[in-house]
Design an enzyme around this catalytic site. Sequence first.
Site, short mmCIF file in Angstrom:
data_model
loop_
_atom_site.label_atom_id
_atom_site.label_comp_id
_atom_site.label_asym_id
_atom_site.label_seq_id
_atom_site.Cartn_x
_atom_site.Cartn_y
_atom_site.Cartn_z
N HIS A 75 0.90 -1.57 -0.19
CA HIS A 75 -0.11 -0.49 0.09
C HIS A 75 0.60 1.57 0.22
CE1 HIS A 75 -3.46 -2.05 1.56
NE2 HIS A 75 -3.33 -3.07 0.36
N HIS A 232 -9.48 -1.64 -5.46
CA HIS A 232 -8.30 -1.69 -4.18
C HIS A 232 -7.04 -3.42 -4.95
CE1 HIS A 232 -6.20 -2.29 -0.45
NE2 HIS A 232 -5.56 -3.61 -0.95
N ASP A 236 -2.87 -2.51 -4.75
CA ASP A 236 -1.95 -3.59 -4.86
C ASP A 236 -0.68 -4.11 -5.80
OD1 ASP A 236 -3.38 -4.21 -2.68
OD2 ASP A 236 -4.13 -5.85 -2.88
N HIS A 259 -0.82 -10.74 -5.07
CA HIS A 259 0.93 -10.90 -4.78
C HIS A 259 1.68 -11.70 -5.52
CE1 HIS A 259 -0.70 -7.58 -2.51
NE2 HIS A 259 -1.95 -8.20 -1.41
#
EC number: 3.5.1.108
Length: 294
Positions: A75, A232, A236, A259
């Site tokens: 973030h 969001h 990321d 991720h």
Amino acid sequence: MKQTTIAKKVTSVGIGLHKGEPIRLTIEPSSENTGIIFYRSDLGISFKAEPKNVVNTQMATVIGNQKGYISTVEHILSAINGYGIDNIRINVDANEIPVMDGSSISFCMMLDEAGIKNLDASKKAIIIKREVEVKEGEKFVRVSPSKSPKFDYTIKFSNPIIGTQQFAFEFSRKNYVDEIARARTFGFLKDVQMLRSMNLALGGSLENAVVIDDNKILNPDGLRYENEFVRHKILDAIGDLSLLGAPILGDYTAYAASHDLNHKLTLAILTDAKNYEMVSIDEQIAHEYAKIFA
């Protein structure tokens, strides 16, 4: 175009997502060509934000080495990348970045308070020269050449509150603040309860995440954007790709990614020099990619 850092040191205190304890976070100016450095003030160790220092990608991006680590870096990295800052030092006194409100807007506010300062060295960027893709089943992440870089992300959840969402975001600092920075992390109540039984997510609350219970959102104020969930995911991704060390001049496309896939993509890009070109941003390049540097 010149490299940048911040103009002054700024400190904030927030709660860690997993331990639920206060964490002191300080951002400091740094010199040219140093990149983004994380420093654990409690251990006296530092790590550069780069793909080889990623040690875990389960639920968050974690960087570190044998002596220690810092979790949930994506973030703050997203905000730094969104603001086009090349060199900065990030000090924390714990093993995670404070979650703040679950988005990157608090970090943007810290950067606004710190101000941006030009340095003498030329700013660098990574021009994507050919398509690079990482797939796992139907999930994928991909970068491809483009003169107007954008992030195009699609998510697909069986839960009807989220469902299938797609959002395309044309990269610029203004667009980042307006369209991405306020999008919060999200999760399901049943998963939060499981994590807490494992002594994790102790700092998670409706103050720093969108929480879904079956067919309803538990947050009293609801969503900040109609499609906050997929926004969001873009937030990321912007943070994860910043580990390449320079802004990407190319398109990023993802479907049901993570991720882990983002990390594998950064490694895949760097594996073959034919995939990209690291350049200094002169007037011609700045003009060709005018939108990203607006």
